[in-house]
Write an enzyme that holds these catalytic residues in place. Structure first.
Site, mmCIF file in Angstrom:
data_model
loop_
_atom_site.group_PDB
_atom_site.id
_atom_site.type_symbol
_atom_site.label_atom_id
_atom_site.label_comp_id
_atom_site.label_asym_id
_atom_site.label_seq_id
_atom_site.Cartn_x
_atom_site.Cartn_y
_atom_site.Cartn_z
ATOM 1 N N GLU A 231 0.820 -1.206 0.000
ATOM 2 C CA GLU A 231 0.000 0.000 0.000
ATOM 3 C C GLU A 231 0.857 1.261 0.000
ATOM 4 O O GLU A 231 0.629 2.188 -0.791
ATOM 5 C CB GLU A 231 -0.930 0.006 1.211
ATOM 6 C CG GLU A 231 -1.789 1.256 1.291
ATOM 7 C CD GLU A 231 -2.748 1.255 2.468
ATOM 8 O OE1 GLU A 231 -3.433 2.276 2.672
ATOM 9 O OE2 GLU A 231 -2.808 0.237 3.189
ATOM 10 N N GLN A 268 19.022 33.565 -9.961
ATOM 11 C CA GLN A 268 19.595 32.648 -8.977
ATOM 12 C C GLN A 268 18.536 32.016 -8.086
ATOM 13 O O GLN A 268 18.604 30.824 -7.772
ATOM 14 C CB GLN A 268 20.621 33.384 -8.112
ATOM 15 C CG GLN A 268 21.364 32.449 -7.152
ATOM 16 C CD GLN A 268 22.299 33.202 -6.225
ATOM 17 O OE1 GLN A 268 21.834 33.976 -5.377
ATOM 18 N NE2 GLN A 268 23.596 33.011 -6.401
#
Length: 370
Positions: A231, A268
């Protein structure tokens, strides 16, 4: 596969390429996918290719399939719950049940699992929905379930009900297969930000035969625990693919979108954000396939700590990636014209279903004796 997360075989790499090509061809546009999480036509085509029986091949193969269908945004929302049900039946069911469910999944049928209740979510031991012995040797079910994914189109529901004890006891829970349309079962959808995905279920004197029991009566808790690897890895692998897709969508936008005379990805702040997200996704891939390989090497071993780590890390990173992608895209990330808002919806709920992030952290912490 964009990154070598694992020592994949040639067959697994070929399988990944085939799934990727299928998704590009068959589910590459919003029109092809449709507006609903599950598209029966796409699901049936995958069944025709033999792909829906992938869980028989092992967890690494299953993760390959889920990662690449997640990346391709394949509208096969019924597969994950069906695979979880098939795993439970494969481990504990009779030969007849295995033929019905495991064979049914491979042929394109869908299944749902009902555990949560209004007063029992993370605390599974608190389940109160009861199945009592009936006069004909079968079972009579009364009670309510909630947040049941895909029950509105499933062929059958794997119900976890109390057959003994009282709420708070782990013993006394039993798994029963309830076919869709059984008298006494009512399914009602719950409206969510993801659309019609989950449901309330009401059982009123709902009768099922004795052979509806999967495994041993009263041992449902232990049977549930045996399925944790499957799961949690199913959910982790699906979100790994979704995270990669959200990342690639954001990266493509950052390369093309220009502001202040340059592509926004060259600033940046965006370069560093992209670098951090790429690193996190790579870590998730390594973790998911490491745990899958461990589980395949020792099929009977319950990897509670490791599978919880995979589910926790990957769903949280997927959410981080999608939200960062929306932030990078600004208003376009919020617009339904683009897929990013869909990635956000899908990843937000992934940290809740299948055991919340808080529950995964608690399991991990307890595994260290805390």
């Amino acid at each position: 596969m964009s990154l070598d997360y694992h020592d994949f075989s040639d067959e697994q790499r070929a399988f990944a390429s085939a799934v990727t090509d299928f998704c590009k061809r068959e589910t590459g546009t919003r029109e092809q996918r449709g507006e609903h999480p599950h598209n029966p036509a796409v699901y049936e085509r995958m069944a025709g290719l033999g792909w829906l029986g992938v869980t028989d091949a092992g967890l690494v193969d299953t993760c390959v399939f889920l990662e690449h269908t997640g990346y391709g945004m394949a509208p096969i929302g019924g597969f994950a719950t069906s695979a979880i049900v098939a795993g439970a039946v494969r481990r504990s069911g009779t030969a007849r049940q295995q033929a019905t469910v495991c064979g049914g999944l491979a042929a394109g049928r869908t299944f749902a699992i009902a555990m949560s209740e209004p007063e029992a979510g993370s605390d599974v031991a608190a389940l109160a929905c009861r199945a009592d012995p009936g006069p004909d040797g079968g079972w009579v079910i009364n009670g309510q379930k909630t947040w049941c994914s895909n029950a509105h189109f499933a062929d059958a529901i794997l119900l976890v009900a109390r057959t003994a004890g009282r709420p708070g006891d782990h013993d006394g829970l039993t798994m029963l297969l309830v076919p869709a349309g059984t008298p006494g079962l009512r399914v009602a959808g719950i409206d969510t930000m993801g659309g019609r995905e989950v449901n309330d279920l009401w059982f009123t004197d709902c009768r099922v035969p004795a052979d509806a029991v999967v495994g041993v009566p009263g041992q449902g808790w232990r049977q549930l625990m045996a399925g944790l690897n499957l799961e949690r890895l199913i959910l982790a692998a699906l979100m790994l693919g979704t995270a990669r897709r959200a990342f690639d969508d954001a990266l493509g936008y950052a390369r093309e979108r220009r502001q202040f005379g340059r592509a926004i990805g060259t600033f940046q702040v965006q370069r560093h954000r992209i670098a951090d997200l790429a690193t996190e996704i790579d870590c998730c891939g390594l973790l998911v396939y490491r745990v899958a390989a461990l589980a395949d090497a020792a099929p009977g071993r319950v990897l509670a700590r490791e599978s919880s780590m995979a589910k926790l890390k990957t769903t949280e990173v997927a959410k981080q990636v999608a939200l960062a992608g929306m932030q990078m895209m600004g208003g376009y990330g919020y617009a339904t014209e683009y897929d990013m808002e869909r990635h956000v919806r899908a990843t937000l709920v992934s940290t809740i279903y299948g055991g919340t992030s808080e529950i995964q952290r608690d399991i991990i912490g307890r595994s260290y004796g805390l």
